[in-house]
Design an enzyme around this catalytic site. Structure first.
Site, mmCIF file in Angstrom:
data_model
loop_
_atom_site.group_PDB
_atom_site.id
_atom_site.type_symbol
_atom_site.label_atom_id
_atom_site.label_comp_id
_atom_site.label_asym_id
_atom_site.label_seq_id
_atom_site.Cartn_x
_atom_site.Cartn_y
_atom_site.Cartn_z
ATOM 1 N N SER A 75 12.262 -44.178 -12.173
ATOM 2 C CA SER A 75 11.135 -43.309 -11.838
ATOM 3 C C SER A 75 11.019 -43.321 -10.319
ATOM 4 C CB SER A 75 9.837 -43.815 -12.475
ATOM 5 O OG SER A 75 8.764 -42.956 -12.139
ATOM 6 N N GLU A 129 11.829 -46.276 -4.709
ATOM 7 C CA GLU A 129 10.945 -45.828 -3.636
ATOM 8 C C GLU A 129 11.434 -46.252 -2.260
ATOM 9 O OE1 GLU A 129 7.079 -47.620 -4.567
ATOM 10 O OE2 GLU A 129 8.152 -49.029 -5.852
ATOM 11 N N LYS A 158 0.834 -1.205 0.000
ATOM 12 C CA LYS A 158 0.000 0.000 0.000
ATOM 13 C C LYS A 158 0.870 1.257 0.000
ATOM 14 C CE LYS A 158 -3.488 -0.180 2.829
ATOM 15 N NZ LYS A 158 -4.691 -0.408 2.022
ATOM 16 N N MET A 160 -5.863 -7.480 8.131
ATOM 17 C CA MET A 160 -5.346 -6.635 9.205
ATOM 18 C C MET A 160 -6.238 -5.400 9.357
ATOM 19 S SD MET A 160 -1.255 -7.203 8.853
ATOM 20 C CE MET A 160 -1.187 -6.574 7.191
ATOM 21 N N ARG A 203 3.706 -50.027 -14.615
ATOM 22 C CA ARG A 203 4.258 -50.623 -13.396
ATOM 23 C C ARG A 203 3.626 -51.989 -13.176
ATOM 24 N NH1 ARG A 203 3.068 -47.647 -7.826
ATOM 25 N NH2 ARG A 203 1.046 -48.690 -8.082
ATOM 26 N N GLY A 250 -8.260 -7.585 3.902
ATOM 27 C CA GLY A 250 -9.172 -7.894 4.993
ATOM 28 C C GLY A 250 -8.545 -8.591 6.180
ATOM 29 N N GLY A 285 9.297 -43.053 -7.017
ATOM 30 C CA GLY A 285 7.955 -43.095 -6.426
ATOM 31 C C GLY A 285 7.974 -42.323 -5.124
ATOM 32 N N ARG A 308 -3.654 2.811 8.550
ATOM 33 C CA ARG A 308 -3.932 1.571 7.815
ATOM 34 C C ARG A 308 -2.692 0.685 7.777
ATOM 35 N NH1 ARG A 308 -8.343 2.487 3.864
ATOM 36 N NH2 ARG A 308 -8.937 4.673 3.888
ATOM 37 N N ARG A 329 -0.761 -47.973 -13.288
ATOM 38 C CA ARG A 329 -0.797 -48.896 -12.149
ATOM 39 C C ARG A 329 -1.654 -50.097 -12.532
ATOM 40 N NH1 ARG A 329 -1.849 -43.403 -8.958
ATOM 41 N NH2 ARG A 329 -3.082 -43.244 -10.845
ATOM 42 N N ASN A 371 5.805 -40.975 -3.188
ATOM 43 C CA ASN A 371 4.885 -41.267 -2.078
ATOM 44 C C ASN A 371 5.526 -42.255 -1.107
ATOM 45 O OD1 ASN A 371 3.055 -39.666 -3.416
ATOM 46 N ND2 ASN A 371 1.852 -41.371 -4.215
ATOM 47 N N TYR A 385 11.541 -35.747 -16.504
ATOM 48 C CA TYR A 385 10.093 -35.564 -16.576
ATOM 49 C C TYR A 385 9.471 -35.696 -15.192
ATOM 50 C CZ TYR A 385 9.549 -40.654 -16.101
ATOM 51 O OH TYR A 385 9.583 -41.949 -15.639
ATOM 52 N N CYS A 418 7.018 -40.045 -10.263
ATOM 53 C CA CYS A 418 5.630 -40.378 -10.574
ATOM 54 C C CYS A 418 4.757 -40.386 -9.330
ATOM 55 C CB CYS A 418 5.538 -41.724 -11.286
ATOM 56 S SG CYS A 418 6.204 -43.104 -10.320
ATOM 57 N N ARG A 429 -3.119 -1.288 -5.923
ATOM 58 C CA ARG A 429 -2.362 -2.523 -5.715
ATOM 59 C C ARG A 429 -2.761 -3.512 -6.806
ATOM 60 N NH1 ARG A 429 -5.379 -4.619 -0.172
ATOM 61 N NH2 ARG A 429 -7.455 -4.917 -1.073
ATOM 62 N N HIS A 472 -5.642 -43.466 -0.311
ATOM 63 C CA HIS A 472 -6.287 -44.131 -1.443
ATOM 64 C C HIS A 472 -7.365 -43.243 -2.054
ATOM 65 C CE1 HIS A 472 -9.399 -46.777 -3.228
ATOM 66 N NE2 HIS A 472 -8.347 -47.411 -3.720
#
Length: 902
Positions: A784, A765, A27, A108, A620, A106, A786, A97, A564, A788, A871, A851, A342, A458
């Site tokens: 690749s 993995e 501001k 502060m 896979r 909104g 994995g 302000r 998968r 997760n 990739y 992946c 702004r 899942h």
């Protein structure tokens, strides 16, 4: 922390620079720019963000020299306005302000009309010739000061206002008489006195200013601001500036007013002035909805000269900043004043259109357009969203697992969801958590809600893959399957009641809430084309069906990075054959069951290869433990109990025999479930370990792949299969499975008299696989990661169970982010870097990608670009986001290289 009194804590607007956003706040920087450009801005000064940080470092005390500089700033404003702060005859009033470096609308606090007391209010009346106006200004000041500085609940003041407005003929604030306003002010002071244990608004204007500046500093660490920064990933240590500005008044009659406007439509991006204003009002009246504002176009009729001046100014501002602006203005007796400019907040659709339009208008270049649209904004275009104006009741909140909005009738059973959907009903599947057995119900449902599970559970993974809205981990849900209902804090929602799921925010609403459908137009496609010009990383999709593959290709995927195969085994016919294979006694019986699965798998691969013609498809091999395809042990025990009871009620010998047969079948099934049960199945008999113990499973899957490849290649379709072996921890595991793959490939291609070009690689993995990647690479054409499972095994966390406490870890800053949502660069990221480097030390041309779910997360994509991966692969509906994020990562590195050269 001691500070030198010579340190500059305060800047007059004309001394500031629009490039000093970090110091002056957004501001303040805008006010400085407008002042230096000669635009009509009320004079004022800025207390810097450095002062805010020093205030906290000094135990919430102003740093040395700051207050003296504030007084000097006031003197300069007095000189410009010809008024004096605290003067009972010619008083200067100011607004106070907040102004953080990043826009936080909104979040502060603001105080208007500061400087009024029992003496100056009379001086203001004399100065303006309007007693009612001065009392109204005092009333507004008391409300804002009491609420923001002294912490009195706004509702207490509002009740007083409503009571007095009800006594007027029109029922509006503008209908209040001077006598009524005096009574309201007195009532407000009494509320503050009672609420604050005898404290009152200071009569000394300088003390008002001192505590108001402190209140703005304090609002930086208020809950609203902290929550906003956490959601928008804004650091806590930036601090807020404070803008102290001479008041101009929009509530001085019919030629006065106030408003807010955008230089373009923030919802659609249309190049048309968009906004609202109110005559005879102050700024909070517009945003508070006290009166109905008028569209900004109406100002052209009511005050045409002011409108023309305003239009010219905002066009100038947009050209100066090369972006859509959000401006605030006040008109005082026919004279226009600019209070703020702004960068305007906008929807995803508007963001794309504004960026593309501004390139065509010559305001920005393509690179700027690509940088300007955030992946989150792009995400809005790909999914329906809940109408932002809804006032529907939020019944629960969980994790925003899969974006978009959907509505349907609550259903708790996946079979029932499928049946109801088949009959044309829209349903939302509500479960404690989902399993592969629920897949058909998830397919049938409009959206999924779970009480447990995280962003990579899942339910979340499957929902994102299908582009379905999903909220996971809504732990406030108490689900009672026996009563077919859930309740939240006394609110009971039975089966069949409508709810709306907002997977973009994690909210669940009661009833049918209006949604806004997305549209992908030419602007979207043009922006994506520009993004593709800048990015280096390729973007693939996780796709398990021909439909998923086609959706991914339509969104610009450059191949399938993860197919998968286990997801192909769901559905009644396939699941029955899979269970037959698992329960088989010996290799022969197992191979017979696999023969039933082979044509089904082959058919799916044919569809995927055709959808991805000419592009690589990474398949896979079977990954999850076998017990996941079997019924739940507790469910089986329950069914056995029911059968035993029905045996006692059997009406005939025939019924008894049939029931005994069922009991025998259930017992055999239970025995196999118990035999396959593992204490920690995610680290048990799964992945390549299944293929090593049951090589016939690998043979069937590889045969299906190559029979499909030969079939479509025979039709003239170019195929590029990449066969991926999961959960490898040693080079020998991969060598064993790779030899089997090559053997079956030779057999099938020989049978068809064809040659199929293919590659064999592995999913990294496990930490050991990353650390021994040089040895594993000897048998691999590609890696690749994995992410997760690599995150699970690196942290020692269960991604499904850790949702119960990870949010607390993030909240108290033990972790910067949920590592299942944002790639952990320091731990998991280093394993990816090490694995890539060691793998390429053996094979320099080794293709490497990721992946996991991180393949669609912008900051994770930036890391993948930085360490040189080839990739990323993500859910089909996140492909456009990944394309944009990959381009932004490339541009960011390019910008960093340019900066370092300088």
């Amino acid at each position: 922390m001691s500070q030198n009194s010579e340190h500059k804590w305060v800047y007059l607007f004309e001394d500031g620079d629009g490039q000093q956003r970090a110091l002056l706040g957004g501001k303040g920087a805008g006010l400085a720019d407008m002042t230096r450009a000669g635009l009509p801005v009320p004079p004022g000064f800025i207390v810097t963000t450095e002062a805010c940080n020093a205030y906290y470092a000094n135990g919430k005390n102003f740093p040395e020299g700051m207050w003296e500089q504030v007084i000097e700033g006031l003197r300069a404003v007095e000189q410009k306005t010809g008024k004096r702060f605290g003067d009972p005859e010619n008083p200067l009033l100011v607004s106070v302000r907040s102004g953080a470096p990043f826009s936080m609308p909104g979040m502060m606090d603001t105080v208007l009309n500061l400087g009024l007391n029992e003496q100056t209010v009379q001086g203001l009346a004399t100065q303006t010739g309007d007693l009612r106006f001065s009392l109204d200004a005092y009333r507004r000041f008391a409300t804002l000061f009491g609420e923001i500085v002294m912490g009195v609940a706004h509702e207490k003041f509002e009740r007083v206002m409503e009571r007095y407005k009800a006594q007027t003929e029109g029922g509006r604030d503008t209908d209040l008489s001077p006598e009524q306003l005096r009574d309201i002010i007195a009532a407000q002071k009494q509320i503050i006195f009672s609420d604050q244990s005898g404290l009152a608004i200071p009569e000394d204007p300088y003390e008002q200013l001192r505590v108001a500046i402190a209140a703005v500093f304090n609002s930086w660490m208020g809950r609203r601001a902290c929550d906003y920064r956490r959601v928008n990933r804004i650091p806590d240590d930036l601090g807020t500036a404070v803008n102290v500005q001479a008041m101009v008044f929009g509530n001085m009659g019919a030629e006065s007013g106030t408003g807010v406007a955008f230089t373009r439509n923030p919802s659609t991006g249309e190049k048309k002035l968009y906004g609202e204003y109110l005559l005879n009002a102050q700024g909070e009246d517009v945003v508070a909805g006290i009166r109905t504002p008028q569209p900004i176009s109406q100002l052209q009729e009511e005050l045409p000269a002011v409108y023309e001046q305003f239009r010219n100014i905002v066009e100038l501002l947009e050209r100066h900043y090369h972006d859509m602006q959000d401006v605030e203005f006040t008109i005082e007796r026919g004279r226009l004043f600019m209070l703020q400019t702004r960068t305007g907040k906008r929807t995803g659709a508007a963001s794309v259109q504004v960026a593309v339009d501004m390139v065509h208008e010559g305001l920005i270049d393509k690179a700027t357009a690509v940088r300007r649209v955030t992946p989150e904004q792009l995400d809005q275009l790909l999914h329906p969203t809940v109408d932002p104006d809804t006032d529907a009741k939020v019944v629960a909140k969980g994790l925003p697992a899969s974006p978009g909005a959907a509505q349907g009738k609550v259903v708790f059973d996946p079979d029932e969801a499928e049946e109801m959907a088949r009959e044309g009903e829209k349903v939302v599947l509500v479960r404690q958590e989902t399993s592969p057995d629920d897949f058909h119900g998830m397919v049938a449902a409009q959206a999924i809600v779970t009480a447990r599970g995280g962003m990579t559970s899942h339910a979340a993974v499957v929902a994102r893959g299908m582009g379905k809205s999903c909220v996971c981990g809504a732990s406030v849900l108490n689900i009672d399957y026996s009563q077919q209902q859930f309740n939240v804090n006394g609110i009971v929602v039975p089966k069949g009641e409508w709810i709306t799921v907002d997977g973009s925010t994690g909210r669940v609403f009661l009833g049918r809430v209006p949604t806004i459908q997305p549209t992908l137009g030419d602007d979207f496609r043009e922006l994506m084309t520009w993004a593709d010009e800048f990015r280096r990383l390729r973007v693939r999709a996780n796709a398990d069906t021909p439909r998923d593959a086609q959706v991914a290709r339509d969104f610009g995927a450059e191949g399938v990075g993860l197919c998968r195969t286990e997801h192909m085994f769901f559905g009644d016919e396939r699941l029955a054959a899979m269970r037959e294979m698992i329960l088989a006694d010996g290799v022969g019986a197992r191979e017979k069951a696999l023969e039933r699965l082979l044509p089904l798998q082959r058919r799916d691969f044919v569809g995927i290869f055709k959808a991805m013609e000419g592009l690589p498809v990474t398949i896979r091999l079977l990954d999850p433990p076998l017990h996941e395809f079997l019924p739940n042990m507790e469910e089986l025990l329950g069914e056995l109990s029911e059968l035993k009871l029905s045996l006692q009620r059997a009406a005939s010998i025939r019924d008894m025999d049939r029931t005994l047969d069922e009991i025998d079948g259930k017992r055999k099934l239970l025995h196999q479930v118990e035999r396959l049960h593992e204490a920690n199945p995610m680290l048990g008999h799964r992945g390549c370990r299944l293929g090593l113990i049951y090589p016939e499973v690998t043979r069937m899957q590889v045969r299906a792949i190559f029979e499909a490849a030969c079939e479509v290649q025979g039709e003239g379709v170019e195929v590029k299969p990449e066969i991926m072996v999961p959960l490898v921890s040693t080079a020998e595991e991969l060598r064993n499975q790779a030899e089997l793959i090559h053997e079956v490939a030779r057999q099938v291609t020989g049978e068809h008299g064809m040659t199929v070009s293919y590659t064999v690689g592995t999913m990294i993995e496990l930490p050991r696989a990353a650390l021994t990647a040089d040895k594993i690479a000897e048998h691999a054409d590609f890696f690749s990661f994995g992410t997760n499972d690599l995150t699970q095994t690196t942290f020692g966390l269960s991604r499904d169970d850790s949702g119960r406490f990870l949010s607390k870890y993030v909240e108290v800053k033990i972790l910067p982010d949920d590592p299942f949502q944002v790639l952990d660069r320091d731990g998991v990221g280093q394993l990816i870097r090490i694995g890539t480097e060691r793998g390429r030390s053996v094979k320099p041309d080794l293709k490497v990608g990721i992946c996991g779910e991180h393949g669609g997360e912008p900051r994770s994509i930036a890391f993948c670009h930085m360490i040189g991966l080839d990739y990323v692969s993500c859910s089909p509906f996140r492909v456009p986001l990944a394309r944009l994020a990959a381009a932004q990562a490339a541009l960011e590195m390019q910008d960093g290289a340019v900066a370092s050269d300088k």
